[in-house]
Design an enzyme around this catalytic site. Structure first.
Site, PDB file in Angstrom:
ATOM      1  N   TRP A   1      -6.041   5.647  -0.906  1.00 34.49           N
ATOM      2  CA  TRP A   1      -6.201   4.978   0.392  1.00 34.49           C
ATOM      3  C   TRP A   1      -5.357   5.625   1.489  1.00 34.49           C
ATOM      4  O   TRP A   1      -5.757   5.654   2.646  1.00 34.49           O
ATOM      5  CB  TRP A   1      -5.833   3.486   0.271  1.00 34.49           C
TER       6      TRP A   1
ATOM      7  N   TYR B   1       0.749  -8.961   5.959  1.00 33.63           N
ATOM      8  CA  TYR B   1      -0.024  -7.763   5.594  1.00 33.63           C
ATOM      9  C   TYR B   1      -0.422  -7.048   6.875  1.00 33.63           C
ATOM     10  O   TYR B   1      -0.069  -7.481   7.975  1.00 33.63           O
ATOM     11  CB  TYR B   1      -1.265  -8.184   4.789  1.00 33.63           C
TER      12      TYR B   1
ATOM     13  N   ARG C   1      -5.569  -5.655   0.422  1.00 31.73           N
ATOM     14  CA  ARG C   1      -4.962  -6.343  -0.717  1.00 31.73           C
ATOM     15  C   ARG C   1      -4.504  -7.774  -0.402  1.00 31.73           C
ATOM     16  O   ARG C   1      -3.953  -8.445  -1.270  1.00 31.73           O
ATOM     17  CB  ARG C   1      -3.791  -5.515  -1.257  1.00 31.73           C
TER      18      ARG C   1
HETATM   19  N1  LIG Z   1       0.321  -2.843  -6.201  1.00 25.58           N
HETATM   20  C1  LIG Z   1       0.717  -3.287  -4.890  1.00 25.58           C
HETATM   21  C2  LIG Z   1       0.402  -2.185  -3.888  1.00 25.58           C
HETATM   22  C3  LIG Z   1       1.030  -2.476  -2.554  1.00 25.58           C
HETATM   23  C4  LIG Z   1       0.733  -1.373  -1.560  1.00 25.58           C
HETATM   24  O1  LIG Z   1       0.630  -0.179  -1.921  1.00 25.58           O
HETATM   25  N2  LIG Z   1       0.643  -1.750  -0.288  1.00 25.58           N
HETATM   26  C5  LIG Z   1       0.347  -0.797   0.742  1.00 25.58           C
HETATM   27  C6  LIG Z   1      -0.760  -1.363   1.647  1.00 25.58           C
HETATM   28  S1  LIG Z   1      -2.221  -1.706   0.720  1.00 25.58           S
HETATM   29  C7  LIG Z   1       1.589  -0.567   1.596  1.00 25.58           C
HETATM   30  O2  LIG Z   1       2.474  -1.399   1.653  1.00 25.58           O
HETATM   31  N3  LIG Z   1       1.616   0.587   2.278  1.00 25.58           N
HETATM   32  C8  LIG Z   1       2.648   0.924   3.202  1.00 25.58           C
HETATM   33  C9  LIG Z   1       3.750   1.718   2.580  1.00 25.58           C
HETATM   34  O3  LIG Z   1       3.713   2.028   1.376  1.00 25.58           O
HETATM   35  O4  LIG Z   1       4.679   2.063   3.316  1.00 25.58           O
HETATM   36  C10 LIG Z   1      -0.008  -4.591  -4.538  1.00 25.58           C
HETATM   37  O5  LIG Z   1      -1.068  -4.842  -5.124  1.00 25.58           O
HETATM   38  O6  LIG Z   1       0.492  -5.355  -3.711  1.00 25.58           O
END
Ligand SMILES: N[C@@H](CCC(=O)N[C@@H](CS)C(=O)NCC(=O)O)C(=O)O
Length: 199
Positions: free
Chosen positions: A104, A8, A14
């Site tokens: 976010w 992460y 998360r």
């Molecule tokens: N529903 C997914 C959401 C995952 C998500 O949106 N992760 C974000 C960080 S909180 C991410 O990977 N962001 C970077 C991107 O989308 O490139 C979960 O709960 O794991």
């Protein structure tokens, strides 16, 4: 015991529910934190392109709540019966519905702040009242022992309180639950030692 690697960003976000489950159960894992500047390079190598992911002996699980539910089942924190497990899942999903409303990743700070304010002022009280009613005079949200639903409440409300200090002041039972979770020795130790990040 499988080899666990949790991937992460360097925030609670998360991944923190899984870090709580690892901390409480004492299971060793690699808490791998990707730097933001490295993400663009790494993203294409991640199935479904989002984090957190959990590698279990090289098998990749994505979706934070699928990971959390798996770890909760492995560690006896999912609920003691199928009915309790469904109730714990329902509470986790209810809190997560609210978490997922926050933009976010919104780039415009004014737009972001306006939506945050609206959610914290107009949407949060209904959720908090419903959670307070559900908890009632029980010690834990579901059943007679702590579950990952209690952990998820603490993890998410910690971030809500960063965004809006005092948000939970009118809900003493929910605050007491938060204190109970944070007083569990393994959770207290994790909170003390974890990297200090805003979110
Ligand atoms: N529903 C997914 C959401 C995952 C998500 O949106 N992760 C974000 C960080 S909180 C991410 O990977 N962001 C970077 C991107 O989308 O490139 C979960 O709960 O794991």
């Amino acid at each position: 015991m499988p080899r666990y690697k949790l991937v992460y960003f360097d925030v609670r976000g998360r991944a923190e529910i899984s870090r709580y489950l690892f901390a409480y159960s004492g299971i060793k894992y690699e808490d791998h934190r990707i730097k933001l500047e490295d993400w663009a390079k790494i993203k294409p190598t991640i199935p479904f392109g989002k984090i957190p992911i959990l590698e279990v002996d090289g098998v990749i699980i994505h979706q934070s709540l699928a990971i959390g539910r798996y770890l909760a089942k492995e560690t006896g924190l999912a609920g003691q019966t199928p009915l309790e497990q469904a109730l714990a899942d329902a509470i986790v999903d209810t809190i997560d519905d609210f978490v997922s409303m926050f933009p976010w990743a919104e780039k415009n700070p004014d737009v972001k702040q306006q939506i945050y304010n609206d959610l914290l002022t107009n949407t949060a009280p209904g959720l908090l009242q419903d959670l307070d009613n559900f908890l009632g005079d029980k010690k834990w949200l579901v059943g007679k022992s702590v579950t990952w639903a209690d952990f998820y409440w603490d993890v998410c409300s910690t971030t809500f309180l960063v965004l809006r200090p005092g948000l939970v002041d009118n809900y003493p039972k929910l605050l007491a639950l938060k204190e109970r979770v944070q007083a569990l020795p393994a959770i207290a130790a994790w909170i003390e030692q974890r990297p200090k990040t805003t979110l």
